[in-house]
Design an enzyme around this catalytic site. Sequence first.
Site, PDB file in Angstrom:
ATOM      1  N   ASP A 123       0.854  -1.180   0.000  1.00 47.32           N
ATOM      2  CA  ASP A 123       0.000   0.000   0.000  1.00 47.32           C
ATOM      3  C   ASP A 123       0.894   1.235   0.000  1.00 47.32           C
ATOM      4  OD1 ASP A 123      -2.643   1.280   0.165  1.00 47.32           O
ATOM      5  OD2 ASP A 123      -1.928   1.986   2.114  1.00 47.32           O
TER       6      ASP A 123
ATOM      7  N   GLU B 180       0.778   5.759   0.494  1.00 52.03           N
ATOM      8  CA  GLU B 180       0.081   7.016   0.744  1.00 52.03           C
ATOM      9  C   GLU B 180       0.778   8.077  -0.095  1.00 52.03           C
ATOM     10  OE1 GLU B 180      -2.643   6.884   2.201  1.00 52.03           O
ATOM     11  OE2 GLU B 180      -2.474   5.032   3.361  1.00 52.03           O
TER      12      GLU B 180
ATOM     13  N   GLU C 158      -6.694  17.677   1.402  1.00 54.89           N
ATOM     14  CA  GLU C 158      -7.634  16.558   1.321  1.00 54.89           C
ATOM     15  C   GLU C 158      -6.935  15.224   1.587  1.00 54.89           C
ATOM     16  OE1 GLU C 158      -7.218  18.902  -0.861  1.00 54.89           O
ATOM     17  OE2 GLU C 158      -9.146  19.901  -1.232  1.00 54.89           O
TER      18      GLU C 158
ATOM     19  N   HIS D  47      -5.752   6.057   7.416  1.00 56.20           N
ATOM     20  CA  HIS D  47      -5.007   5.163   6.541  1.00 56.20           C
ATOM     21  C   HIS D  47      -3.527   5.225   6.896  1.00 56.20           C
ATOM     22  CE1 HIS D  47      -8.174   4.253   3.500  1.00 56.20           C
ATOM     23  NE2 HIS D  47      -8.682   5.363   4.004  1.00 56.20           N
TER      24      HIS D  47
ATOM     25  N   ASP E 155      -2.356  -0.802   6.543  1.00 52.80           N
ATOM     26  CA  ASP E 155      -3.276  -1.226   5.490  1.00 52.80           C
ATOM     27  C   ASP E 155      -2.758  -2.463   4.765  1.00 52.80           C
ATOM     28  OD1 ASP E 155      -4.917   0.823   6.171  1.00 52.80           O
ATOM     29  OD2 ASP E 155      -4.773   1.919   4.289  1.00 52.80           O
TER      30      ASP E 155
END
Length: 248
Positions: free
Chosen positions: A7, A9, A52, A158, A163
């Site tokens: 995963d 980010e 965001e 997250h 994750d």
Amino acid sequence: MRQIVMDTETTGIDPREGHRIIEIGGVELINRRFTGRTYHQYINPEREIEAEAIEIHGITNQRVANEPVFAQIADELWEFIRGAQLVIHNAPFDVGFFDHEFRLLNAARGEPLLGPIAEHCSVLDTLKLAREMHPGQRNSLDALCKRYAIDNGHRVLHGALLDSEILADVYLAMTGGQTALSLAGSEEGSRETGGASGIRRIDRAATPLVVLRPSDAEWEAHRQRLDQIRQSAGQCHWDALGSAENTH
């Protein structure tokens, strides 16, 4: 088979707009078992993180300001993933960012040394797999955790490594079926089945078998029924039990 459940980010949603990776997490599986090897790294993206995005993963510009840039961790990352099958939820997103980072790196180095992902790794998209298995249903990672009874109560924001660990449990539960059942109830097998503990045997005390014998009236009704069968069919295989009748 070597698999890396991964995963990332990022600073935003589209690398074509200059967005970069800020965190990478990976968990190694070999033959569907956790090896204990993981990869986790925060990265200085050399740009601002969108507000965001921070709301989703909670990683601020200050948090990654002193982390290494991608070029400094690229070779170690590449050695970790090269030749493996990458298991990723919504794989086009993460693979797109990886390929973007490797293109930037190769351009800076002056030659194509690393990437693209598809030429060196196979990719399994668990989101695509979930949509095929559960059409018309919600297939986010949180929804799959609920569907497969995977505990993700510790997941508030997250995080790439967290994750990855959760996705590994979900993936094994989605694809394991009965082959993932641990007869020994070991810790390893338990994790592979998303919390199942194997077969629980019931210790039940033995009781004597009760034999009920027919009454005289029941025997007489039985003989009459056999006579009817002989008259209509000419023979009756129940005749072989005549000796048993005589022992009553």
